[in-house]
Structure formats: C-alpha cells, structure tokens
Motif scaffolding. Structure first.
Motif, PDB file in Angstrom:
ATOM      1  N   ILE A  81      56.127  -6.862 -40.932  1.00 54.36           N
ATOM      2  CA  ILE A  81      55.692  -6.477 -39.588  1.00 54.36           C
ATOM      3  C   ILE A  81      56.279  -5.109 -39.266  1.00 54.36           C
ATOM      4  N   HIS A 129      58.724  -5.595 -31.762  1.00 53.99           N
ATOM      5  CA  HIS A 129      58.217  -4.283 -32.164  1.00 53.99           C
ATOM      6  C   HIS A 129      57.481  -3.619 -31.002  1.00 53.99           C
ATOM      7  N   ALA A 164      48.846  -5.075 -30.928  1.00 51.76           N
ATOM      8  CA  ALA A 164      49.394  -5.851 -32.049  1.00 51.76           C
ATOM      9  C   ALA A 164      48.275  -6.491 -32.849  1.00 51.76           C
ATOM     10  N   MET A 196      50.455 -11.443 -37.225  1.00 45.50           N
ATOM     11  CA  MET A 196      51.810 -11.978 -37.074  1.00 45.50           C
ATOM     12  C   MET A 196      51.862 -13.463 -37.403  1.00 45.50           C
ATOM     13  N   CYS A 255      57.073  -9.552 -33.844  1.00 45.74           N
ATOM     14  CA  CYS A 255      56.004  -8.615 -33.499  1.00 45.74           C
ATOM     15  C   CYS A 255      56.123  -8.170 -32.047  1.00 45.74           C
ATOM     16  N   CYS A 314      51.286  -2.711 -33.792  1.00 42.85           N
ATOM     17  CA  CYS A 314      52.398  -3.461 -34.381  1.00 42.85           C
ATOM     18  C   CYS A 314      51.873  -4.710 -35.087  1.00 42.85           C
ATOM     19  N   GLY A 315      52.483  -5.055 -36.216  1.00 48.52           N
ATOM     20  CA  GLY A 315      52.085  -6.254 -36.943  1.00 48.52           C
ATOM     21  C   GLY A 315      51.999  -5.976 -38.429  1.00 48.52           C
TER      22      GLY A 315
END
Length: 211
Positions: A160, A196, A148, A151, A193, A172-173
C-alpha cells in the motif's frame, strides 16, 4: 474533566510545533464516505488538530461495519454522519465538525464540496469512487483530492503506497486488490490505507505535496 481548548491546543503545539499546528488548525477538509476509510481518516485528522472537518455519507451503521470502521455496537442503526460526529466530538471537542446525510452524485457535488479546499474520497464502491474523482477533477481542478484504491485481503501492508497522479490528485492503496477477488476488507489493512490518506492530507496542509 475535559481540558480547555487552550490546553489541548498547547499539547498539540508541543507535539507538532507552532507553525505546523497553526496550519492544521486553520485547515478545512471534506471526507466523502464514512466507512472503513473515511471513519479512520476522520479520527486521524481530528487527533492531529485539523480545525474543520465536514463529513458526508448517506448510510447507517450496520453490524457488518464493526470489523473495520470507527463505530461502536451502541451506534448500530444511527446514520454514520451523526455517529461519527459524536465520536469525533469526544476525541477532539474543539474541532469544528459539520456533517450531511446525503448520497453524493454528479448533481450535488459542485454545491456540497465547494467550500473545502481538500477532498478525501473514501467510498467503498468502485463506481462511486470513479464518479467522485471524475466530478471533482472536472468541476474543481484546483482542489486537492486524495483518493484510495486497493486495500482488500491480507496482502503485505508494504504494497500500500501513495502515488501522485497529477498536480492536485493523489491515490493511496495497492491499486490491485478488490473485495470481489477473494478475501474481503480486513481492519488492519484498511486502516493502513486510511493512514496513507490522512498522512497525505496532513502533508498537503503542511505544504509538502510530494507523495
């Protein structure tokens, strides 16, 4: 009264289907960092019925963590690895949860992560994030790595996203926001986040690897 293992599994199977729940139950995931990302990821995976979770963090629960991390005031001062284990055992009593209270670095990552096919990078610090990602990609190119970046603040949750960076690496982010750039980490956006990341892990387990 706590439901039996069979009752809890049947409830998950009814929700997810037999084949998918079997995949979840047979999966093993290591979560590196148990802060705002890691604690939320762990809760989501435990609730989904993932069979084995390994938790790694060296830090203790601090009052500053309570705004976004899955800890309680009565756990202040406990090592996060133990506090989160206790919490997850209440959520998913039949999940096989192990933990290590240790700081990950280039020297111990090859040993500590070797038994887990899926790695979740959930550090707060950018340098630690880069170190873990680079070390895993170097030593374990066949592992599935979900990381990640970005966020912080109160920007739209819609920024995101999950991106597939390479065959076995997902990020992710929003890729932009930083705690040093203004407003810090807010519970809801961090949780988005983390969701995700957890969703991508569950998709990987299910055999769906596109972001």
């Amino acid at each position: 009264m706590i439901p039996s293992k069979e009752e809890m599994y049947a409830a998950l199977e009814e929700r997810h289907g037999k084949e998918l729940q079997k995949r979840f139950a047979e999966a093993a995931v290591v979560i590196c960092g148990l802060g705002g990302l890691g604690s939320n990821v762990a809760v989501s995976l435990a609730r989904a019925g993932v069979g084995k979770l390994h938790l790694i963090d060296f830090d203790k629960v601090d009052i500053s963590n309570l705004n976004r991390q899955q800890y309680f005031p009565d756990q202040l001062g406990m090592y996060k690895s133990q506090a989160l284990t206790d919490t997850l055992k209440r959520i998913a009593p039949y999940c096989e949860i192990t933990s290590r209270t240790v700081k990950l670095d280039e020297s111990n990552i090859p040993e500590l992560l070797s038994d887990y096919p899926i790695v979740c990078e959930c550090f707060d610090n950018a340098e630690q994030k880069a170190m873990l990602v680079n070390t895993v990609l170097e030593y374990f190119p066949g592992k599935k790595l979900v990381a990640a970046s970005g966020m912080a603040g109160l920007g739209s949750a819609n920024t995101i996203v999950t991106r597939r960076i390479s065959k076995n690496f997902w990020l992710c982010g929003d890729g932009k926001s930083d705690v040093g750039g203004g407003l810090g980490l807010i519970s809801a956006r961090v949780a988005v986040c983390a969701a995700h990341q957890a969703t991508m892990v569950l998709r990987i387990i299910s055999g769906e690897e596109e972001a």
